[in-house]
Design a protein around this motif. Sequence first.
Motif, PDB file in Angstrom:
ATOM      1  N   PHE A  10       4.599   5.524  -5.382  1.00 20.90           N
ATOM      2  CA  PHE A  10       3.473   6.222  -4.754  1.00 20.90           C
ATOM      3  C   PHE A  10       2.305   6.396  -5.716  1.00 20.90           C
ATOM      4  N   LEU A  11       2.580   6.465  -7.010  1.00 26.11           N
ATOM      5  CA  LEU A  11       1.508   6.618  -7.992  1.00 26.11           C
ATOM      6  C   LEU A  11       0.856   5.285  -8.344  1.00 26.11           C
ATOM      7  N   MET A  12       1.649   4.208  -8.402  1.00 23.74           N
ATOM      8  CA  MET A  12       1.137   2.929  -8.897  1.00 23.74           C
ATOM      9  C   MET A  12       0.890   1.877  -7.795  1.00 23.74           C
ATOM     10  N   GLU A  13       1.763   1.855  -6.796  1.00 22.08           N
ATOM     11  CA  GLU A  13       1.623   0.880  -5.702  1.00 22.08           C
ATOM     12  C   GLU A  13       1.797   1.587  -4.352  1.00 22.08           C
ATOM     13  N   PRO A  14       0.857   2.480  -4.011  1.00 21.37           N
ATOM     14  CA  PRO A  14       1.060   3.308  -2.823  1.00 21.37           C
ATOM     15  C   PRO A  14       1.157   2.542  -1.506  1.00 21.37           C
ATOM     16  N   THR A  15       0.327   1.527  -1.317  1.00 23.09           N
ATOM     17  CA  THR A  15       0.350   0.795  -0.054  1.00 23.09           C
ATOM     18  C   THR A  15       1.715   0.154   0.170  1.00 23.09           C
ATOM     19  N   LYS A  16       2.206  -0.516  -0.839  1.00 24.13           N
ATOM     20  CA  LYS A  16       3.512  -1.178  -0.759  1.00 24.13           C
ATOM     21  C   LYS A  16       4.625  -0.151  -0.549  1.00 24.13           C
ATOM     22  N   THR A  17       4.530   0.978  -1.235  1.00 20.86           N
ATOM     23  CA  THR A  17       5.579   2.006  -1.153  1.00 20.86           C
ATOM     24  C   THR A  17       5.551   2.698   0.204  1.00 20.86           C
ATOM     25  N   PHE A  18       4.353   2.956   0.750  1.00 18.81           N
ATOM     26  CA  PHE A  18       4.284   3.525   2.101  1.00 18.81           C
ATOM     27  C   PHE A  18       4.874   2.549   3.117  1.00 18.81           C
ATOM     28  N   ASP A  19       4.591   1.265   2.963  1.00 21.18           N
ATOM     29  CA  ASP A  19       5.158   0.267   3.870  1.00 21.18           C
ATOM     30  C   ASP A  19       6.684   0.278   3.804  1.00 21.18           C
ATOM     31  N   ALA A  20       7.210   0.408   2.583  1.00 20.59           N
ATOM     32  CA  ALA A  20       8.663   0.440   2.396  1.00 20.59           C
ATOM     33  C   ALA A  20       9.284   1.733   2.921  1.00 20.59           C
ATOM     34  N   SER A  21       8.445   2.770   3.132  1.00 23.80           N
ATOM     35  CA  SER A  21       8.940   4.086   3.571  1.00 23.80           C
ATOM     36  C   SER A  21       8.800   4.313   5.069  1.00 23.80           C
ATOM     37  N   LYS A  22       8.358   3.304   5.801  1.00 22.90           N
ATOM     38  CA  LYS A  22       8.142   3.467   7.244  1.00 22.90           C
ATOM     39  C   LYS A  22       9.409   3.907   7.966  1.00 22.90           C
ATOM     40  N   GLU A  23      10.541   3.394   7.529  1.00 23.72           N
ATOM     41  CA  GLU A  23      11.800   3.701   8.209  1.00 23.72           C
ATOM     42  C   GLU A  23      12.512   4.927   7.617  1.00 23.72           C
ATOM     43  N   ASP A  24      11.936   5.538   6.594  1.00 21.94           N
ATOM     44  CA  ASP A  24      12.545   6.758   6.038  1.00 21.94           C
ATOM     45  C   ASP A  24      12.633   7.824   7.124  1.00 21.94           C
ATOM     46  N   THR A  25      13.723   8.574   7.119  1.00 22.24           N
ATOM     47  CA  THR A  25      13.832   9.694   8.054  1.00 22.24           C
ATOM     48  C   THR A  25      13.026  10.864   7.502  1.00 22.24           C
ATOM     49  N   LEU A  26      12.748  11.843   8.360  1.00 18.06           N
ATOM     50  CA  LEU A  26      12.065  13.054   7.905  1.00 18.06           C
ATOM     51  C   LEU A  26      12.920  13.776   6.868  1.00 18.06           C
ATOM     52  N   GLY A  27      14.234  13.716   7.033  1.00 18.90           N
ATOM     53  CA  GLY A  27      15.155  14.330   6.065  1.00 18.90           C
ATOM     54  C   GLY A  27      15.028  13.717   4.683  1.00 18.90           C
ATOM     55  N   GLU A  28      14.900  12.399   4.611  1.00 17.84           N
ATOM     56  CA  GLU A  28      14.738  11.719   3.316  1.00 17.84           C
ATOM     57  C   GLU A  28      13.414  12.108   2.661  1.00 17.84           C
TER      58      GLU A  28
END
Length: 197
Positions: A10-28
Amino acid sequence: MDLVEKVKGFLMEPTKTFDASKEDTLGEALKYYITLAAIYSAISALLFAFVFTMSGSMMGFGDLGRMFGVGAGIAGAIAIFLMVWIFLIIGIFIIGAIVHIFVYIVGGRKGITQTIKAFMYGQTPVLLFGWIPLIGPIAGIWALVLEVLGIRQLHELTTGRAILAVLLPIIIIMVIIFIAVFAAFMFTIDSTGGMGY
């Protein structure tokens, strides 16, 4: 992705990391946020305890002042930790819900969970660096940018729409505060019969 990798992402590659987090649950996302919020709260509490202990020893009462400062500092630090931590956790849901109204208005249809996740992950710089003098405001701006990127990626919006969704509530709140302060100022002048010159 573990916590450290996610923070770096999130600090260095936010776009890529947000894309990878699309399927994260709210709990995660909540687990990630709670952990960083606890670190921020602990640092805030330690700073409070340090300042309070130092002021207690400078009161001129020698050992008694130091004891008072340390005792009150520890109790205060625990209270500060709990207050800040609880405020951060409750606050992120309130902010997420408010912003989601504007996300929906600009066309975001991926659900409130994605909005709250964008804000939980977007707060990374503030939770890690927000307590540092002079760096705190920069971390706040950085977090705002990350929140826009998070809304854009998680809701699959254009950058312009994501900016509108994040900035509109801030602008509206600032306008409301300005109007309230101006009205209070005018009421004061009116009730005192002028400026008093």
